[in-house]
Design an enzyme around this catalytic site. Structure first.
Site, PDB file in Angstrom:
ATOM      1  CB  ALA A  11      -0.959   0.003   1.193  1.00 40.88           C
TER       2      ALA A  11
ATOM      3  N   PRO B  42       3.244   4.381  -0.935  1.00 37.80           N
ATOM      4  CG  PRO B  42       3.647   6.431  -1.991  1.00 37.80           C
ATOM      5  CD  PRO B  42       3.684   4.954  -2.241  1.00 37.80           C
TER       6      PRO B  42
ATOM      7  CB  CYS C 113       5.590   2.064 -11.444  1.00 39.29           C
ATOM      8  SG  CYS C 113       6.582   1.633 -10.001  1.00 39.29           S
TER       9      CYS C 113
END
Length: 350
Positions: free
Chosen positions: A153, A155, A279
């Protein structure tokens, strides 16, 4: 094992003083060791598209920042300011599942407004993020009353975004790293009113063990910010030795991602949905991980995301091929969002 992320510089300004920061002198330097590695890998995997992606990733002045509004402390004055600066609302009206309560503004012009400083007892009005980070949030299609697990989770931006969409019955936010867990807790304190704390649990568990300790407990699982080779931050590694170490460890990341996904599947109830997101542009950490899960779990079905890609093509550039069971957002000119890979899986009933 998580890639470290540099801390953001946080400034406190009044809303009337908001100014784009695109003119600010940039001090980031591209790490040649990382760039050379990515040139070989992504040049092969992405072909001609890599040139544009590389130019965007290595030019922070081109980066764009979305402004996610907090419905629990709505920034009406900021909304007026962004309208005057020709920002527009992201995604509204493009896709059937886009809650009216989720408001995010973006601009085609690079730059960012300052972040708000954390103040105990005071909710922030907005959160700055890469707009592609909202794709896994919306793909989850969160409904009121559901039990949700955010396995990685920190930042906390995606957790905040999920709570803009609906009111879950129970929301378990997990972050294994202690320092990042503190960051997560501070983010939630800054955006979520105290009465909602009763439905939110923050833990520091090894995500690979959650499935065994909480089997079939959740309606939805979002595995976002899975430990991955974060292309944007890794390209600007200031420590060459550390960057080289990261690259050497990179081949181990898919194994961890698969273990996390298997745990998430155990924690998901039959009929529930799971969203996996990273990402990075890495094929080994994205579609290859999903393919391995599909080949080893007969009760897991991929959800077709072509409709989502069509609906969101106004704002994002997606890789044209090689993404049979997911979407890969490619940073592009005027659409400098991503990298972001998103895949949605459903657990069938026995």
């Amino acid at each position: 094992m998580k890639p470290s992320r540099s801390a953001s510089v946080i400034l406190l300004v009044s809303l009337s003083q908001l100014r784009p920061r695109s003119g600010r002198k940039l001090t980031k330097q591209v790490c040649r060791v990382v760039l050379d590695h990515l040139e070989k890998e992504y040049g092969r995997e992405l072909g001609d598209a890599w040139r544009t992606v590389r130019d965007i990733l290595t030019s922070p002045a081109c980066w764009q920042h979305a402004v996610l509004f907090n419905r629990f402390n709505y920034p009406f004055q900021l909304e007026k300011d962004l309208y005057l600066k020709r920002y527009h609302i992201l995604l509204q009206g493009y896709f059937p599942y886009c809650p009216k309560s989720l408001i995010c503004y973006i601009s085609r012009i690079p730059g960012r407004i300052p972040s708000e400083r954390h103040q105990f007892g005071k909710l922030k009005g907005y959160y700055l993020l890469n707009a592609a980070s909202l794709l896994p949030v919306l793909a989850l299609e969160l409904q009121n009353g559901e039990r949700i697990l955010d396995m990685c989770a920190a930042p906390g931006g995606k957790s905040v975004a999920l709570l803009q969409c609906a009111f879950p019955g129970y929301f378990h936010c997990n972050e294994y790293d202690t320092l990042r867990s503190r960051w997560l807790k501070q983010t939630l304190e800054s955006f979520i009113p105290r009465p909602m704390a009763n439905i939110i649990k923050v833990s520091e568990l090894d995500g690979r063990e959650i499935g065994d300790t909480q089997p079939e407990m959740f309606d939805k699982v979002v595995l976002v910010d899975a430990p991955c080779s974060n292309d944007r931050s890794w390209l600007f590694s200031s420590d060459i030795q550390k960057a080289s170490c990261r690259l050497n460890q990179r081949r181990e990341l898919p194994l961890m991602q698969i273990e996390l996904l298997r745990s998430a599947i155990k924690a998901l109830r039959p009929g529930g949905s799971l969203v996996y997101s990273t990402c990075t542009l890495s094929k080994a950490e994205n579609i290859d991980v999903i393919n391995q899960i599909l080949n080893s779990h007969s009760n897991i079905i991929p959800v077709d995301m072509k409709e989502i890609a069509s609906a969101w093509s106004h704002e994002f550039t997606f890789a044209p091929s090689g993404q049979e069971y997911g979407l890969l957002v490619l940073p592009d000119k005027g659409k400098a969002w991503g990298p972001m890979f998103v895949a949605k899986l459903k657990k069938s009933a026995p």
